[in-house]
Scaffold this motif. Structure first.
Motif, PDB file in Angstrom:
ATOM      1  N   ALA A  51     -34.895  18.143 -30.108  1.00  0.00           N
ATOM      2  CA  ALA A  51     -34.242  18.710 -30.900  1.00  0.00           C
ATOM      3  C   ALA A  51     -34.343  20.154 -31.283  1.00  0.00           C
ATOM      4  N   GLY A  52     -35.757  20.899 -29.925  1.00  0.00           N
ATOM      5  CA  GLY A  52     -35.912  21.922 -30.356  1.00  0.00           C
ATOM      6  C   GLY A  52     -36.432  22.302 -31.597  1.00  0.00           C
ATOM      7  N   TRP A  53     -37.286  21.531 -32.105  1.00  0.00           N
ATOM      8  CA  TRP A  53     -38.045  21.780 -33.097  1.00  0.00           C
ATOM      9  C   TRP A  53     -39.569  22.717 -32.956  1.00  0.00           C
ATOM     10  N   TYR A  54     -40.342  22.259 -31.149  1.00  0.00           N
ATOM     11  CA  TYR A  54     -41.590  22.749 -31.076  1.00  0.00           C
ATOM     12  C   TYR A  54     -41.204  22.777 -29.457  1.00  0.00           C
ATOM     13  N   PRO A  55     -41.701  23.775 -28.780  1.00  0.00           N
ATOM     14  CA  PRO A  55     -41.824  24.034 -27.422  1.00  0.00           C
ATOM     15  C   PRO A  55     -42.028  22.692 -26.513  1.00  0.00           C
ATOM     16  N   TYR A  56     -41.851  22.235 -25.807  1.00  0.00           N
ATOM     17  CA  TYR A  56     -42.323  21.278 -24.540  1.00  0.00           C
ATOM     18  C   TYR A  56     -43.780  21.181 -24.417  1.00  0.00           C
ATOM     19  N   ALA A  57     -44.310  22.761 -24.019  1.00  0.00           N
ATOM     20  CA  ALA A  57     -45.615  22.350 -24.171  1.00  0.00           C
ATOM     21  C   ALA A  57     -46.230  21.331 -24.814  1.00  0.00           C
ATOM     22  N   ALA A  58     -46.127  21.277 -25.777  1.00  0.00           N
ATOM     23  CA  ALA A  58     -46.806  20.276 -26.751  1.00  0.00           C
ATOM     24  C   ALA A  58     -46.694  19.326 -27.029  1.00  0.00           C
ATOM     25  N   GLN A  59     -45.424  18.566 -25.839  1.00  0.00           N
ATOM     26  CA  GLN A  59     -45.009  17.031 -26.197  1.00  0.00           C
ATOM     27  C   GLN A  59     -46.193  16.059 -25.807  1.00  0.00           C
ATOM     28  N   ILE A  60     -46.379  15.264 -25.983  1.00  0.00           N
ATOM     29  CA  ILE A  60     -46.931  13.991 -26.473  1.00  0.00           C
ATOM     30  C   ILE A  60     -46.395  12.747 -25.770  1.00  0.00           C
ATOM     31  N   GLY A  61     -46.670  11.630 -24.971  1.00  0.00           N
ATOM     32  CA  GLY A  61     -46.102  10.805 -24.721  1.00  0.00           C
ATOM     33  C   GLY A  61     -45.251  10.385 -23.377  1.00  0.00           C
ATOM     34  N   GLN A  62     -44.923   9.555 -23.507  1.00  0.00           N
ATOM     35  CA  GLN A  62     -44.714   8.883 -22.237  1.00  0.00           C
ATOM     36  C   GLN A  62     -43.853   9.682 -21.230  1.00  0.00           C
ATOM     37  N   THR A  63     -43.197  10.727 -21.286  1.00  0.00           N
ATOM     38  CA  THR A  63     -42.398  12.007 -20.753  1.00  0.00           C
ATOM     39  C   THR A  63     -43.110  13.568 -21.084  1.00  0.00           C
ATOM     40  N   GLY A  64     -44.490  13.359 -21.521  1.00  0.00           N
ATOM     41  CA  GLY A  64     -45.141  14.907 -22.349  1.00  0.00           C
ATOM     42  C   GLY A  64     -46.479  14.668 -21.188  1.00  0.00           C
ATOM     43  N   LYS A  65     -47.692  14.997 -22.521  1.00  0.00           N
ATOM     44  CA  LYS A  65     -48.977  15.169 -21.678  1.00  0.00           C
ATOM     45  C   LYS A  65     -49.252  13.505 -22.127  1.00  0.00           C
ATOM     46  N   THR A  66     -50.468  13.376 -21.538  1.00  0.00           N
ATOM     47  CA  THR A  66     -51.707  12.612 -22.235  1.00  0.00           C
ATOM     48  C   THR A  66     -52.525  12.727 -22.865  1.00  0.00           C
ATOM     49  N   VAL A  67     -53.135  12.946 -24.062  1.00  0.00           N
ATOM     50  CA  VAL A  67     -54.180  13.755 -24.154  1.00  0.00           C
ATOM     51  C   VAL A  67     -54.980  12.616 -25.040  1.00  0.00           C
ATOM     52  N   ALA A  68     -56.451  12.579 -25.144  1.00  0.00           N
ATOM     53  CA  ALA A  68     -57.264  12.011 -25.557  1.00  0.00           C
ATOM     54  C   ALA A  68     -58.612  12.701 -26.532  1.00  0.00           C
ATOM     55  N   PRO A  69     -58.320  13.361 -27.691  1.00  0.00           N
ATOM     56  CA  PRO A  69     -59.069  14.562 -28.314  1.00  0.00           C
ATOM     57  C   PRO A  69     -59.331  13.378 -29.449  1.00  0.00           C
ATOM     58  N   LYS A  70     -60.611  14.336 -30.092  1.00  0.00           N
ATOM     59  CA  LYS A  70     -61.036  13.812 -30.605  1.00  0.00           C
ATOM     60  C   LYS A  70     -60.855  13.126 -31.905  1.00  0.00           C
ATOM     61  N   LEU A  71     -59.947  13.944 -32.682  1.00  0.00           N
ATOM     62  CA  LEU A  71     -59.068  13.558 -33.685  1.00  0.00           C
ATOM     63  C   LEU A  71     -57.193  14.013 -33.355  1.00  0.00           C
ATOM     64  N   TYR A  72     -57.006  12.939 -33.875  1.00  0.00           N
ATOM     65  CA  TYR A  72     -55.289  13.035 -33.877  1.00  0.00           C
ATOM     66  C   TYR A  72     -54.549  12.223 -34.760  1.00  0.00           C
ATOM     67  N   LEU A  73     -54.161  13.520 -35.093  1.00  0.00           N
ATOM     68  CA  LEU A  73     -53.279  13.357 -36.649  1.00  0.00           C
ATOM     69  C   LEU A  73     -51.915  13.248 -36.347  1.00  0.00           C
ATOM     70  N   ALA A  74     -51.383  12.246 -36.803  1.00  0.00           N
ATOM     71  CA  ALA A  74     -50.190  12.238 -36.401  1.00  0.00           C
ATOM     72  C   ALA A  74     -49.772  12.392 -38.178  1.00  0.00           C
TER      73      ALA A  74
END
Lengths: 326, 572, 263
Positions: A244-267
């Motif tokens: 929707a254009g709210w935030y850049p693609y570089a920050a995308q997480i998920g199946q087609t974005g990045k995979t992350v494993a931080p110490k804390l993930y606040l959704a």
């Protein structure tokens, strides 16, 4: 004697966090096997006290080798030389890009078995068994080594750094020869920061926003909270809001974005649909804020808050700032 | 029948046609220069049973026609398939009649077919309630499956594709056929879709334009919502004497089950409603798939009038019945998918040929609704198309109308004619409709006769009703939500791919609700701040689309996505 | 310059991956595709060829795998490789990353490439840096995570991602470079190229043809031995707070974070 040789990455006078974890882990495992953990550092004029400081994390000895920093192949040469001359049954690496390269090259040099993305190691009958997740973290494989030396490469953040309360390590110079291939690469510049890029993969704390933020401006709340956490924190986003254009693609997480494993993930405002879940489910701690009590994210979050993020996030930001300030 | 706009809160989708001009956009009249074209002998659009039967039969015949083979050039037979592989976009029940495969490969023993064998027993239940399933005995004739083979049409397509490749066909997967090439009134081939366009259609860095693929004969075997078939029908006025096509939507799951199912099951009744005003025509199937799996699905005609009807949720609801629980309990879902089914039968079949082109399979409406069969007709049609094409090409002609006569004389039209009026009476409601259809079955279509017209699905007036109130809340283990279902189809669509779905952006709420509930993949969403009544700007999450085709029936128009996008069905 | 690109056929990313419970090996039946990272490697090779800074005589795609792996080679050729080599031999089946790297190195030796390119990871083995293994056996310098590559006469100037930012490294040829997906946007093959792929030269070689020592390859000889698979540790059920008094809720959150040393 089952000694473990642990690679210690260092940069600008400090040891990499994952290497500290590896040293701690190596010390623990070596003790279980009745041996010692020795660290190895390679660089140009590696400070003696830096090497010795690894004793505090359990290394009995720190080998120091002279060579070009930041490249993998000189370390393959150095570690092979150390292993040949010493009595090591395992080579251990903390998570990280260089560790993969060195470990793989070392495996080829020694004809040794290598396991990557290791999340846990256990000692059994005088040998080490490496465990690693496979198939998108849906199962864990257990692997043992048939070669005289086993190479273990940990996953990012898998090994925790623990000061063992012991004193300094004995520092020893290691002399070794650079192989022909190691002489073919020259570091021109090292460690250049690229500010524009959002590096969410390396962040320790991620504040992620989804549709529930309501509008693009909602991301300000996420950014404020990430800033409050400070340190290595960043803001991430779900695919829906990136689309929707709210935030850049570089920050995308998920199946087609990045995979992350931080110490804390606040959704915040994220439903937790599987397309997003697969990108962050290995996070150590998952906190979710959503006004829908039935959101799937509550099924796998460690702490779930059912409420209005517009009320909660600003207050949480203030509270975190206050706590850190104190 | 078609009103315009709201009628007392009832909205007719046909009054809000999608922004698309089939002829202008999907037919290309000027061919690329010769050195930029790709020349093939016969171009077959669609790698499903119809297209691949045609490819296989063509190569069988060409083996004995050296002169013609030479004239067809380096690539005598090309199959153009938009999915990642043949079978990736195919889905069906299915209990297949053996006559098609037997005719195509007479030398192959049926036990070497990619099927799960035959099933000895049949049951039909009239579901009176979730806990009461009334067996209809003896099994009504349309539901008898003695002699038929349980098959996954996705697996069948892969098998047929392998055979075709071995025989020398070029199978071009991940390639969409975006336009029909028509030169001087003759179909000359197709133009493949562009790749590397962005969200707004702009050319990205790795943009690769499509190519004109010219052929001496073109076969349209596109399946249920034939993109080029729709364009060809308009270009050549192929539907001048037929009814508009109508569709059902089927949503399917495959389950691993602890105990084997020993019979083919069909159901009618619950959870569908009987009243004529609801127009809820459909039912379910439950088929054994070998020893340890079961294929089940729910089908509903798309001319229903309650905007909250959702085939996916009806399937979840249906699974809660005692009957289904007894089969699935202790098991695990291993696949999901959705696909529209052409239901218009005989009266809705278009003219099946134009100069240089023929239409085979579901795209030509060759589905026998009362007996739920289409795969073997597709194969027969593909075989006949191949035979007539070879005859025509040998004599240097592009007139393929002999194919139409072949289809007319074949089992396809014989069967479809018999059942030509069997779905339409259900517009009168379940009981009256059921009685009328029963009479037709018993009289093999002769009584009552006449012509019962089909009405377009998009002409049904929609009201936001109460169907949704009974849908179960998904628990993620036995019942599932749409998004996680789409996830297991292997649907991998580029994030910045262009939107391949044509719908009006701003529509009355009732229509937006219709789409939102109808779509099994959750493509259509209503913004949270949209008004309860009046115009709504629909959000189209087209990257979820599994290409089922339902939107084409209910006021929109599906077009081909970028080649390779969409689901990757394996066992549906 | 002769460029060899190592490619691999892997299960399609969108398909659920499964383990064969009896062997611990990946169940490789089902949909397969050219490893997406390798398409970036082929594109990098093509950009060197089309860039003109150094003349490229040919780009050769190389793979090790069962019969179906030829499809990965066809795809690589449709993307621009001139010909391909398929190492196909039962003795290499089940090789771990070290054995695979060795087998590929022996296959490459026969080609004497000036540059070996590959994608830095594959979607299935979930291993990284087989490039480092290959380089070691070939005695060549290796660099991984490369996201930019410029070719000069006898050397490459590469940018790569590492722990502390981006490094710029000069690597002399011949070399083995593993590329990341950020390095380029792979092209789509044209229909003409796809259709012409099957006609390009494809050499099938066996282990003996490339002098592979069979005691170093295959599942039984792999130094890292799979012993079992198990389910991941079950996560304890999470806590849920219903926000009634936001001030209090926030206090509880902070306490929870503090307990875990996250603040």
């Amino acid at each position: 004697m089952a000694n473990i040789l642990v690679y210690a990455l260092h940069y600008e006078g400090a040891i990499n966090k994952n290497s500290l974890g590896a040293v701690s882990e190596g010390a623990k495992l070596a003790a279980e096997l009745g041996g010692e953990a020795h660290a190895i550092l390679l660089g140009e004029n590696v400070p003696q006290d830096l090497a010795a400081s690894l004793g505090r994390y359990g290394a009995k000895k720190a080998l120091v080798a002279e060579g070009p920093e930041g490249l993998a192949q000189p370390l393959v040469d150095a570690m092979a030389a150390a292993i040949e001359g010493g009595d090591y049954s395992y080579a251990l690496f903390g998570g990280g890009l260089l560790g993969f390269e060195i470990g793989a090259g070392l495996a080829a040099r020694l004809g040794a078995g290598v396991v990557m993305e290791v999340t846990n190691v256990r000692a059994e009958n005088g040998e080490l068994i490496a465990e690693r997740p496979i198939l998108g973290d849906s199962a864990i494989s257990e692997i043992k080594y048939r070669s005289p030396v086993g190479i273990i490469i940990g996953r990012l953040n898998a090994f925790e750094a623990r000061e063992s309360g012991e004193g300094e390590a004995a520092v020893e110079q290691l002399s070794f020869e650079l192989s022909p291939q190691a002489q073919q690469a020259t570091m021109l510049t090292r460690g250049e920061q690229r500010g524009a890029d959002v590096d969410i993969e390396g962040a320790d704390i991620l504040v992620a926003g989804g549709r529930g933020l309501g509008k693009p401006e909602g991301f300000q709340l996420a950014e404020d909270l990430a800033k409050a956490f400070g340190g290595n924190s960043a803001v991430a986003a779900t695919r829906a809001v990136v689309d929707a254009g709210w935030y850049p693609y570089a920050a995308q997480i998920g199946q087609t974005g990045k995979t992350v494993a931080p110490k804390l993930y606040l959704a915040a405002g994220i439903s937790g649909a599987i397309q997003h879940k697969v990108g962050m489910q290995s996070s150590e701690n998952i906190v979710a804020i959503n006004k829908d009590a039935n959101a799937p994210i509550f099924e796998f979050s460690d702490l779930g808050i059912v409420g209005d993020l517009n009320k909660i996030l600003p207050k949480l930001t203030e509270a975190v700032k206050a706590k850190k300030g104190s | 029948m078609s009103g315009n706009g709201s009628r007392n809160g009832r909205v007719v989708p046909a009054a809000f046609p999608p922004p698309v001009d089939s002829e202008k956009e999907f037919v290309k009249h000027a061919l690329d220069p010769e050195d930029e074209r790709i020349e093939v002998g016969v171009a077959i659009v669609g790698g499903g049973p119809a297209g691949l039967a045609c490819a296989n039969r063509l190569l069988q015949l060409l083996a004995d026609e050296p002169e013609l083979s030479e004239r067809l050039g380096e690539v005598p037979v090309a199959v153009i398939e938009k999915g990642k592989v043949c079978g990736a976009h195919n889905l069906s029940g299915a209990m297949m009649r053996p006559s098609g495969l037997a005719q195509l490969f007479p030398e192959i023993d049926p036990k070497d077919w990619p099927t799960y064998g035959q099933v000895a027993k049949d049951s039909v239940y009239w579901m009176l309630s979730p806990s009461m399933a009334l067996p209809l005995k003896p099994t009504p004739p349309p539901f008898r499956n003695h002699g038929n083979y349980m098959v996954s049409v996705s697996e069948l397509s892969r098998w047929l594709a392998e055979k075709a490749e071995e025989a020398g066909a070029y199978i071009l997967t991940e390639t969409a056929a975006a336009q029909l090439l028509v030169d001087d009134g003759v179909v000359r081939g197709i133009r493949s879709g562009d790749k590397g366009r962005g969200k707004d259609g702009q050319e990205l860095g790795n943009f690769e334009p499509g190519s004109d693929v010219t052929a001496q004969a073109t076969v349209l075997a596109e399946g249920t919502w034939g993109h080029l078939t729709g364009a060809a029908i308009r270009e050549f006025n192929l539907a001048a004497h037929s009814d508009p096509q109508v569709w059902s939507l089927g949503v399917k799951e495959v389950w691993k089950v602890p105990k084997p199912l020993n019979r083919v099951i069909h159901t009618l009744g619950w959870p569908l409603r009987y009243g004529a005003k609801h127009r809820e025509f459909g039912g379910s199937w439950i088929y054994p798939m070998g020893e340890d799996r079961v294929s089940l699905g729910f089908v509903i005609g798309l001319d229903y009038t309650d905007a909250t009807v959702s085939a996916h949720d009806l399937l979840q609801q249906f699974k809660q019945s005692k009957l289904v629980r007894s089969i699935l309990e202790g098991g695990e879902r291993v696949a999901w998918g959705a696909k529209a089914i052409p239901e218009g039968g005989y009266w809705a079949m278009p003219k099946l040929s134009a100069p240089g082109m023929v239409i085979c399979g579901d795209g030509g409406g060759m589905v026998n609704v009362p007996i739920l069969k289409g795969i073997h007709y597709a194969i027969h049609a593909g075989i006949m198309a191949a035979e007539e094409i070879v005859k025509a090409l040998k004599s240097g002609s592009s007139n393929l109308s002999a194919y139409e006569q072949r289809v007319e004389d074949s089992v396809i039209v014989k069967d479809l004619y018999e059942t030509r009026n069997m779905k339409q009476p259900f517009a009168k409601g379940f009981f009256l409709g059921g009685a009328i259809t029963n009479a037709m079955v018993l009289s093999k279509g002769r009584f009552p006769g006449g012509r019962w017209n089909n009405h377009r699905d998009a002409d049904a007036p929609m009201t936001v009703g109460t169907k949704k109130d009974a849908y179960p809340k998904p628990d993620g283990k036995y019942t599932f939500d749409k998004l996680s279902s789409v996830f297991i189809t292997g649907n991998a669509t580029r994030d910045d791919a262009p939107n391949h779905i044509r719908v009006r952006k701003s529509v009355p709420r009732e229509l937006a609700e219709t789409w939102r509930w109808m779509c099994p993949a959750g493509v259509y969403e209503i913004p949270e701040d949209a008004p309860e009544h009046g115009q709504v700007d629909v959000i189209v999450n087209y990257t979820n689309c599994v290409q089922c085709g339902a939107i084409t029936a209910k006021g929109g128009r599906l077009t081909t996505p970028e080649g390779g996008d969409g689901p990757l069905y394996q066992i549906t | 310059m002769k460029i060899c690109v190592l490619v691999k056929e892997v299960p399609d990313a969108a398909v659920e991956k499964k383990l064969d419970p009896s062997t611990g090996r990946m169940d490789r039946s089902g949909e397969k595709n050219l490893n997406p990272y390798d398409t970036h490697a082929i594109e990098a090779a093509m950009q060197i060829k089309e860039g003109g800074a150094v003349p490229v005589e040919e780009i050769v795609a190389v793979t090790m795998g069962p019969d179906s792996a030829v499809r990965a080679l066809h795809k690589a050729v449709s993307l621009g490789a001139d010909r391909s080599v398929h190492l196909s031999d039962a003795v290499v089946a089940g090789s771990d990353v070290a054995a695979t790297g060795y087998a590929l190195a022996k296959t490459l030796q026969r080609e004497s490439p000036d540059l070996v390119l590959l994608g830095q990871q594959s979607d299935d083995g979930e291993c990284y840096t087989i490039g480092a293994v290959v380089a070691e056996h070939l005695g060549m310098p290796s660099l991984t995570q490369v996201i930019k590559m410029d070719v000069e006469a006898e050397a490459l100037r590469c940018e790569r991602q590492a722990e502390y930012g981006y490094d710029t490294v000069q690597v002399k040829l011949p070399a083995v470079i593993s590329v990341g997906d950020a390095i380029n946007e792979p092209r789509y093959p044209s229909l003409k190229a796809i259709m012409g792929a099957k006609k390009k030269q494809l050499d099938t070689v066996a282990a003996a043809d490339v002098e592979i020592d069979v005691s170093k390859v295959g599942g039984d000889n792999s130094a890292a031995q799979w012993i079992a698979a198990k389910a991941p540790p079950a996560k304890a059920a999470g806590e849920i707070i219903e926000d009634e008094d936001t001030g209090e809720t926030v206090e509880r959150i902070v306490a929870w974070l503090d307990e875990r040393k996250l603040i």
